[in-house]
Enzyme design. Structure first.
Site, PDB file in Angstrom:
ATOM      1  N   GLU A  95      -2.063   7.580  -4.963  1.00 56.85           N
ATOM      2  CA  GLU A  95      -2.947   6.685  -6.333  1.00 56.85           C
ATOM      3  C   GLU A  95      -4.948   6.924  -6.687  1.00 56.85           C
ATOM      4  O   GLU A  95      -5.210   6.283  -8.011  1.00 56.85           O
ATOM      5  CB  GLU A  95      -2.126   5.254  -6.317  1.00 56.85           C
TER       6      GLU A  95
ATOM      7  N   ARG B  22       0.902  -0.936  -0.033  1.00 57.26           N
ATOM      8  CA  ARG B  22      -0.103  -0.406  -0.281  1.00 57.26           C
ATOM      9  C   ARG B  22       1.025   1.359   0.234  1.00 57.26           C
ATOM     10  O   ARG B  22       1.861   1.572   0.588  1.00 57.26           O
ATOM     11  CB  ARG B  22      -0.710  -0.236   0.819  1.00 57.26           C
TER      12      ARG B  22
ATOM     13  N   HIS C 115      -0.821  -0.321  -9.406  1.00 61.41           N
ATOM     14  CA  HIS C 115      -1.891  -1.384  -8.496  1.00 61.41           C
ATOM     15  C   HIS C 115      -1.993  -2.256  -9.848  1.00 61.41           C
ATOM     16  O   HIS C 115      -3.123  -2.649  -9.311  1.00 61.41           O
ATOM     17  CB  HIS C 115      -3.210  -0.218  -8.547  1.00 61.41           C
TER      18      HIS C 115
HETATM   19  P1  NAD Z   1      -0.896 -11.158   4.945  1.00 66.10           P
HETATM   20  O1  NAD Z   1      -1.871 -10.697   5.711  1.00 66.10           O
HETATM   21  O2  NAD Z   1      -1.524 -12.422   4.272  1.00 66.10           O
HETATM   22  O3  NAD Z   1       0.218 -10.926   5.571  1.00 66.10           O
HETATM   23  C1  NAD Z   1       0.601  -9.935   6.457  1.00 66.10           C
HETATM   24  C2  NAD Z   1       1.091 -10.023   7.212  1.00 66.10           C
HETATM   25  O4  NAD Z   1       2.145  -9.142   7.410  1.00 66.10           O
HETATM   26  C3  NAD Z   1       1.312 -10.499   8.201  1.00 66.10           C
HETATM   27  O5  NAD Z   1       2.152 -11.655   8.322  1.00 66.10           O
HETATM   28  C4  NAD Z   1       1.490  -9.719   9.307  1.00 66.10           C
HETATM   29  O6  NAD Z   1       1.963 -10.702  10.580  1.00 66.10           O
HETATM   30  C5  NAD Z   1       2.296  -9.088   8.854  1.00 66.10           C
HETATM   31  N1  NAD Z   1       2.935  -7.822   9.876  1.00 66.10           N
HETATM   32  C6  NAD Z   1       1.043  -6.903  10.708  1.00 66.10           C
HETATM   33  N2  NAD Z   1       1.368  -5.833  10.664  1.00 66.10           N
HETATM   34  C7  NAD Z   1       3.124  -5.990  10.314  1.00 66.10           C
HETATM   35  C8  NAD Z   1       3.775  -4.950  11.447  1.00 66.10           C
HETATM   36  N3  NAD Z   1       3.152  -3.578  11.771  1.00 66.10           N
HETATM   37  N4  NAD Z   1       5.170  -4.962  10.858  1.00 66.10           N
HETATM   38  C9  NAD Z   1       5.463  -6.215  10.822  1.00 66.10           C
HETATM   39  N5  NAD Z   1       4.403  -7.518   9.664  1.00 66.10           N
HETATM   40  C10 NAD Z   1       3.450  -6.896   9.737  1.00 66.10           C
HETATM   41  O7  NAD Z   1      -2.182 -10.799   3.607  1.00 66.10           O
HETATM   42  P2  NAD Z   1      -1.319 -10.295   1.554  1.00 66.10           P
HETATM   43  O8  NAD Z   1      -1.939 -11.080   1.453  1.00 66.10           O
HETATM   44  O9  NAD Z   1       0.168 -11.162   1.925  1.00 66.10           O
HETATM   45  O10 NAD Z   1      -0.959  -9.478   1.484  1.00 66.10           O
HETATM   46  C11 NAD Z   1      -0.221  -8.246   1.862  1.00 66.10           C
HETATM   47  C12 NAD Z   1      -1.475  -6.983   1.080  1.00 66.10           C
HETATM   48  O11 NAD Z   1      -0.597  -6.791   0.257  1.00 66.10           O
HETATM   49  C13 NAD Z   1      -2.450  -6.474   1.615  1.00 66.10           C
HETATM   50  O12 NAD Z   1      -2.509  -5.956   3.015  1.00 66.10           O
HETATM   51  C14 NAD Z   1      -2.415  -5.369   0.074  1.00 66.10           C
HETATM   52  O13 NAD Z   1      -2.063  -4.463   1.185  1.00 66.10           O
HETATM   53  C15 NAD Z   1      -1.333  -5.575  -0.489  1.00 66.10           C
HETATM   54  N6  NAD Z   1      -1.421  -6.779  -1.687  1.00 66.10           N
HETATM   55  C16 NAD Z   1      -1.531  -5.811  -2.966  1.00 66.10           C
HETATM   56  C17 NAD Z   1      -1.923  -6.216  -4.154  1.00 66.10           C
HETATM   57  C18 NAD Z   1      -1.520  -5.613  -5.270  1.00 66.10           C
HETATM   58  O14 NAD Z   1      -2.464  -5.183  -6.501  1.00 66.10           O
HETATM   59  N7  NAD Z   1       0.029  -4.769  -5.305  1.00 66.10           N
HETATM   60  C19 NAD Z   1      -3.338  -6.994  -3.975  1.00 66.10           C
HETATM   61  C20 NAD Z   1      -3.052  -7.888  -2.846  1.00 66.10           C
HETATM   62  C21 NAD Z   1      -3.068  -7.438  -2.000  1.00 66.10           C
END
Ligand code: NAD
Length: 329
Positions: A262, A233, A294
């Site tokens: 964005e 994000r 994105h």
């Molecule tokens: P997920 O929930 O499986 O994993 C997120 C991880 O981040 C978890 O292991 C959590 O413990 C960790 N986390 C939370 N707070 C934290 C902190 N303060 N410090 C360190 N680690 C922390 O999520 P995911 O499916 O892997 O997705 C991750 C992110 O990717 C989503 O939140 C979203 O913002 C982004 N995303 C982007 C796209 C894209 O098209 N670019 C698509 C899907 C998701």
């Protein structure tokens, strides 16, 4: 159940329409208008709405949806930082999402950005097309035997860690909840990850805690010549501090799929318009910054999984079944 799908593109309609016959009782209307305060009343007469990462689901919008009889918000994405969950809960609106629809899609895009930014393939392509076969300005670095630092090892971070291992990299990670299955990864404190990594890739969600995680202070701890990639994000990075870091030659390359400004532009063709804000332009003016809009999620497999899980979520809600993809605050 009638669902109003806000902000849809042709590809959304294609994947949802293909699956809809398998969901009797669910009726969908697509609109390319996105949801915000003025468009929320369009949902009158619909029990559910469906929204995406670029939707505005703040307090007033949720209140307006509730006043118009909406009981369910279906997010056709994993992230939900744009939804005021407290107000949704107060208004008795259920919010469901699609977690992990294709972690590989996003992780592969993160590595594509890292490679493009590092090896300048976007520039090399244009140069070759113009019969310019000189290599000046195209030198990169090897990732092989370098150190990757993954911040957030959830579904996408794990997939990225595996890709980096496949490249022959040493993999460090930082997460509040380390993943025990990643036996090839060394978990370290954030500071150590920042100071030891040649490639840093952000995969944690945007929360109050991670907002501007990458700022002047954390950038100063990074190695000189680091490659930074953000597919998570935009607001994980304080853009002004990133720009200062780039000017101070801290970064070898930066790859961004997401950025702070964005919401107003993402998924829109703005090529004929004079943009009134300049942060994106400022970032793009640097020769070592590569940006995409994105699109980490944008693969056939991911869109198909998104449509399937969103419709399964709707069906489970309609039938009073378990809601494993419910988000609460
Ligand atoms: P997920 O929930 O499986 O994993 C997120 C991880 O981040 C978890 O292991 C959590 O413990 C960790 N986390 C939370 N707070 C934290 C902190 N303060 N410090 C360190 N680690 C922390 O999520 P995911 O499916 O892997 O997705 C991750 C992110 O990717 C989503 O939140 C979203 O913002 C982004 N995303 C982007 C796209 C894209 O098209 N670019 C698509 C899907 C998701």
């Amino acid at each position: 159940m009638k669902i109003l799908f806000y902000g849809t593109k042709k590809y959304d309609e294609q994947f949802f329409t293909a699956l809809l016959p398998q969901y009797p009782g669910i009726e969908i209307r697509f609109t390319d208008t996105n949801i915000h305060e003025e468009t929320a009343p369009l949902a009158r007469g619909y029990e559910a709405i469906c929204a995406f990462v670029n939707s505005d689901l703040r307090t007033e919008v949720i209140r307006c949806l509730a006043e118009n009889g909406v009981r369910l918000i279906l997010m056709r994405c994993a992230g939900y930082n744009n939804v005021d969950l407290k107000t949704a809960e107060k208004q008795n609106i259920t919010v469901l999402r699609v977690p992990g629809y294709s972690p590989q899609a996003v992780a592969e895009h993160a590595m594509a950005l890292a490679l493009t930014a590092n090896r300048h393939t976007h520039k090399a392509y244009i140069k070759c097309r113009e019969n310019n076969f000189a290599l000046n300005g195209l030198m990169g670095i090897n990732f092989y035997k370098k150190t990757a630092g993954i911040i957030g090892t959830g579904k996408i971070g794990q997939a990225m860690a595996k890709i980096c291992r496949g490249f022959g990299m040493k993999v460090l990670a930082y997460d509040l909840f380390p993943c025990r299955d990643l036996d090839f990864v060394t978990y370290v404190p954030l500071e150590e990850l920042l100071s030891s990594s040649d490639l840093i890739s952000l995969h944690c969600p945007l929360t109050a805690e991670t907002h501007h995680l990458i700022c002047k202070k954390t950038i100063s701890k990074m190695k000189d010549g680091v490659v930074l990639v953000n597919t998570s994000r935009g607001a994980l990075i304080k853009t002004d501090d990133l720009i200062n870091g780039i000017r101070e030659h801290k970064f070898f390359a930066v790859g961004l799929d997401v950025y702070e400004e964005e919401t107003d532009f993402v998924y829109e063709d703005m090529s004929e318009q004079i943009l009134q804000r300049s942060t994106i332009q400022r970032l793009l003016s640097f020769p070592n910054v590569t940006m995409t809009s994105h699109q980490g999620f944008f693969t056939q497999e991911a869109l198909s999984n998104i449509a399937f899980t969103t419709l399964e979520n709707a069906k489970a809600y309609m039938n009073g079944g378990d809601l494993p993809n419910r988000i609460s605050c």
